[in-house]
Every structure is written in structure tokens, then in C-alpha cells.
Design a protein around this motif. Sequence first.
Motif, PDB file in Angstrom:
ATOM      1  N   ILE A  16       0.837  -1.201   0.000  1.00 25.45           N
ATOM      2  CA  ILE A  16       0.000   0.000   0.000  1.00 25.45           C
ATOM      3  C   ILE A  16       0.872   1.251   0.000  1.00 25.45           C
ATOM      4  CG2 ILE A  16      -1.625   1.357   1.406  1.00 25.45           C
ATOM      5  CD1 ILE A  16      -2.952  -1.367   2.133  1.00 25.45           C
ATOM      6  N   ARG A  17       1.914   1.261   0.850  1.00 27.42           N
ATOM      7  CA  ARG A  17       2.823   2.416   0.885  1.00 27.42           C
ATOM      8  C   ARG A  17       3.481   2.636  -0.479  1.00 27.42           C
ATOM      9  NH1 ARG A  17       4.950  -0.063   5.358  1.00 27.42           N
ATOM     10  NH2 ARG A  17       3.822   0.577   7.187  1.00 27.42           N
ATOM     11  N   ALA A  18       3.953   1.549  -1.085  1.00 30.29           N
ATOM     12  CA  ALA A  18       4.642   1.659  -2.370  1.00 30.29           C
ATOM     13  C   ALA A  18       3.697   2.166  -3.456  1.00 30.29           C
ATOM     14  CB  ALA A  18       5.236   0.312  -2.762  1.00 30.29           C
ATOM     15  N   ALA A  21       2.942   5.788  -2.917  1.00 33.31           N
ATOM     16  CA  ALA A  21       4.101   6.605  -3.288  1.00 33.31           C
ATOM     17  C   ALA A  21       4.161   6.804  -4.790  1.00 33.31           C
ATOM     18  CB  ALA A  21       5.383   5.952  -2.795  1.00 33.31           C
ATOM     19  N   SER A  22       3.741   5.800  -5.545  1.00 33.70           N
ATOM     20  CA  SER A  22       3.815   5.911  -7.000  1.00 33.70           C
ATOM     21  C   SER A  22       2.675   6.745  -7.577  1.00 33.70           C
ATOM     22  CB  SER A  22       3.837   4.533  -7.649  1.00 33.70           C
ATOM     23  OG  SER A  22       2.599   3.885  -7.498  1.00 33.70           O
ATOM     24  N   CYS A  23       1.483   6.656  -6.980  1.00 33.46           N
ATOM     25  CA  CYS A  23       0.350   7.386  -7.559  1.00 33.46           C
ATOM     26  C   CYS A  23       0.013   8.659  -6.784  1.00 33.46           C
ATOM     27  CB  CYS A  23      -0.877   6.491  -7.664  1.00 33.46           C
ATOM     28  SG  CYS A  23      -1.708   6.161  -6.107  1.00 33.46           S
ATOM     29  N   GLY A  24       0.279   8.680  -5.477  1.00 32.79           N
ATOM     30  CA  GLY A  24      -0.004   9.858  -4.674  1.00 32.79           C
ATOM     31  C   GLY A  24      -1.473  10.118  -4.409  1.00 32.79           C
ATOM     32  N   ASN A  25      -2.315   9.115  -4.617  1.00 34.83           N
ATOM     33  CA  ASN A  25      -3.748   9.297  -4.482  1.00 34.83           C
ATOM     34  C   ASN A  25      -4.300   8.240  -3.524  1.00 34.83           C
ATOM     35  OD1 ASN A  25      -6.590   9.108  -4.935  1.00 34.83           O
ATOM     36  ND2 ASN A  25      -6.315  10.200  -6.864  1.00 34.83           N
ATOM     37  N   ALA A  26      -4.813   8.677  -2.369  1.00 32.07           N
ATOM     38  CA  ALA A  26      -5.324   7.748  -1.359  1.00 32.07           C
ATOM     39  C   ALA A  26      -6.562   7.008  -1.846  1.00 32.07           C
ATOM     40  CB  ALA A  26      -5.633   8.491  -0.068  1.00 32.07           C
ATOM     41  N   VAL A  35      -9.484  -1.239   0.699  1.00 32.40           N
ATOM     42  CA  VAL A  35      -9.475  -0.685   2.055  1.00 32.40           C
ATOM     43  C   VAL A  35     -10.010   0.737   1.969  1.00 32.40           C
ATOM     44  CG1 VAL A  35      -7.535  -2.105   2.840  1.00 32.40           C
ATOM     45  CG2 VAL A  35      -7.076   0.142   1.859  1.00 32.40           C
ATOM     46  N   SER A  36     -10.255   1.356   3.106  1.00 31.88           N
ATOM     47  CA  SER A  36     -10.743   2.735   3.080  1.00 31.88           C
ATOM     48  C   SER A  36      -9.583   3.698   2.852  1.00 31.88           C
ATOM     49  CB  SER A  36     -11.448   3.074   4.395  1.00 31.88           C
ATOM     50  OG  SER A  36     -10.513   3.148   5.441  1.00 31.88           O
ATOM     51  N   TRP A  37      -9.918   4.902   2.384  1.00 33.23           N
ATOM     52  CA  TRP A  37      -8.865   5.894   2.158  1.00 33.23           C
ATOM     53  C   TRP A  37      -8.237   6.306   3.474  1.00 33.23           C
ATOM     54  CZ3 TRP A  37      -9.119  10.594   4.455  1.00 33.23           C
ATOM     55  CH2 TRP A  37     -10.362  11.015   4.900  1.00 33.23           C
ATOM     56  N   SER A  38      -9.022   6.277   4.557  1.00 34.32           N
ATOM     57  CA  SER A  38      -8.464   6.644   5.860  1.00 34.32           C
ATOM     58  C   SER A  38      -7.446   5.601   6.325  1.00 34.32           C
ATOM     59  CB  SER A  38      -9.558   6.833   6.904  1.00 34.32           C
ATOM     60  OG  SER A  38     -10.276   5.641   7.108  1.00 34.32           O
ATOM     61  N   THR A  39      -7.652   4.348   5.962  1.00 32.98           N
ATOM     62  CA  THR A  39      -6.680   3.304   6.278  1.00 32.98           C
ATOM     63  C   THR A  39      -5.380   3.575   5.530  1.00 32.98           C
ATOM     64  OG1 THR A  39      -8.397   1.662   6.694  1.00 32.98           O
ATOM     65  CG2 THR A  39      -6.198   0.831   6.158  1.00 32.98           C
ATOM     66  N   VAL A  40      -5.489   3.958   4.276  1.00 30.81           N
ATOM     67  CA  VAL A  40      -4.301   4.285   3.482  1.00 30.81           C
ATOM     68  C   VAL A  40      -3.557   5.439   4.149  1.00 30.81           C
ATOM     69  CG1 VAL A  40      -3.472   5.171   1.263  1.00 30.81           C
ATOM     70  CG2 VAL A  40      -5.297   3.458   1.325  1.00 30.81           C
ATOM     71  N   LYS A  41      -4.271   6.474   4.536  1.00 25.84           N
ATOM     72  CA  LYS A  41      -3.639   7.631   5.175  1.00 25.84           C
ATOM     73  C   LYS A  41      -2.949   7.240   6.484  1.00 25.84           C
ATOM     74  CE  LYS A  41      -4.671  11.106   2.496  1.00 25.84           C
ATOM     75  NZ  LYS A  41      -3.698  12.003   1.922  1.00 25.84           N
ATOM     76  N   LYS A  42      -3.586   6.370   7.273  1.00 25.36           N
ATOM     77  CA  LYS A  42      -2.993   5.929   8.534  1.00 25.36           C
ATOM     78  C   LYS A  42      -1.713   5.132   8.290  1.00 25.36           C
ATOM     79  CE  LYS A  42      -7.331   5.653  11.070  1.00 25.36           C
ATOM     80  NZ  LYS A  42      -8.321   4.748  11.666  1.00 25.36           N
ATOM     81  N   ILE A  43      -1.733   4.267   7.295  1.00 25.31           N
ATOM     82  CA  ILE A  43      -0.560   3.451   6.982  1.00 25.31           C
ATOM     83  C   ILE A  43       0.592   4.330   6.530  1.00 25.31           C
ATOM     84  CG2 ILE A  43       0.346   1.757   5.339  1.00 25.31           C
ATOM     85  CD1 ILE A  43      -2.429   0.381   5.502  1.00 25.31           C
ATOM     86  N   VAL A  44       0.303   5.291   5.680  1.00 25.53           N
ATOM     87  CA  VAL A  44       1.345   6.193   5.177  1.00 25.53           C
ATOM     88  C   VAL A  44       1.874   7.075   6.313  1.00 25.53           C
ATOM     89  CG1 VAL A  44       1.758   8.144   3.637  1.00 25.53           C
ATOM     90  CG2 VAL A  44       0.484   6.161   2.821  1.00 25.53           C
ATOM     91  N   ALA A  45       0.990   7.568   7.161  1.00 22.62           N
ATOM     92  CA  ALA A  45       1.397   8.456   8.250  1.00 22.62           C
ATOM     93  C   ALA A  45       2.176   7.715   9.336  1.00 22.62           C
ATOM     94  CB  ALA A  45       0.172   9.114   8.855  1.00 22.62           C
ATOM     95  N   ALA A  46       1.976   6.414   9.460  1.00 24.80           N
ATOM     96  CA  ALA A  46       2.643   5.644  10.509  1.00 24.80           C
ATOM     97  C   ALA A  46       4.148   5.560  10.293  1.00 24.80           C
ATOM     98  CB  ALA A  46       2.045   4.246  10.593  1.00 24.80           C
ATOM     99  N   HIS A  47       4.593   5.632   9.044  1.00 17.61           N
ATOM    100  CA  HIS A  47       6.016   5.527   8.717  1.00 17.61           C
ATOM    101  C   HIS A  47       6.402   6.601   7.706  1.00 17.61           C
ATOM    102  CE1 HIS A  47       6.262   1.706  10.790  1.00 17.61           C
ATOM    103  NE2 HIS A  47       5.150   1.356  10.189  1.00 17.61           N
ATOM    104  N   PRO A  48       6.398   7.848   8.125  1.00 12.28           N
ATOM    105  CA  PRO A  48       6.667   8.930   7.163  1.00 12.28           C
ATOM    106  C   PRO A  48       8.071   8.863   6.558  1.00 12.28           C
ATOM    107  CG  PRO A  48       6.610   9.789   9.398  1.00 12.28           C
ATOM    108  CD  PRO A  48       6.157   8.361   9.458  1.00 12.28           C
ATOM    109  N   ASP A  49       9.063   8.389   7.311  1.00 16.03           N
ATOM    110  CA  ASP A  49      10.419   8.287   6.775  1.00 16.03           C
ATOM    111  C   ASP A  49      10.482   7.299   5.625  1.00 16.03           C
ATOM    112  OD1 ASP A  49      11.305  10.111   8.650  1.00 16.03           O
ATOM    113  OD2 ASP A  49      11.891   8.552  10.073  1.00 16.03           O
TER     114      ASP A  49
END
Length: 62
Positions: A16-18, A21-26, A35-49
Motif C-alpha cells: 500500500i505504501r509503495a 508513493a507511485s500514484c499519490g492518491n489515497a 481498504v478505506s482511504w483513511s486506512t491508506v492515510k494511517k498506513i502512510v502516516a505511521a512511517h513517514p520516513d
Amino acid sequence: MARRGKKLDDGLQEEIRAYYASCGNANETAKKFNVSWSTVKKIVAAHPDEFDKLREQKKENT
């Protein structure tokens, strides 16, 4: 969403992170992985580095 209440494994979260990162669209990412877009946002926000590293790799490849 089909995965309601179920924990996503680490491999799927990495995919999901990858993809995000390639499309930039939750929303697009959420639809692809059912999955929900909020799940995508949570996954991405959990590991910002890690997300920043994936984004930089994408920029280098284009």
C-alpha cells in the motif's frame, strides 16, 4: 470495505505504501487494495520516513 476490522499484514501495508508513493492518491490506492482511504492515510502516516524514501526512489526512476 471487505477488510473491516481485520489487521493488515506487514507485507500488504508495504504494498500500500509503495503504490501510494507511485500514484499519490489515497482514493485510488484504497480502491486497488479494497481498504478505506483513511486506512491508506494511517498506513502512510505511521512511517513517514519510509514514505519519503519511496517517493525519492520514484523521482529518481522517472
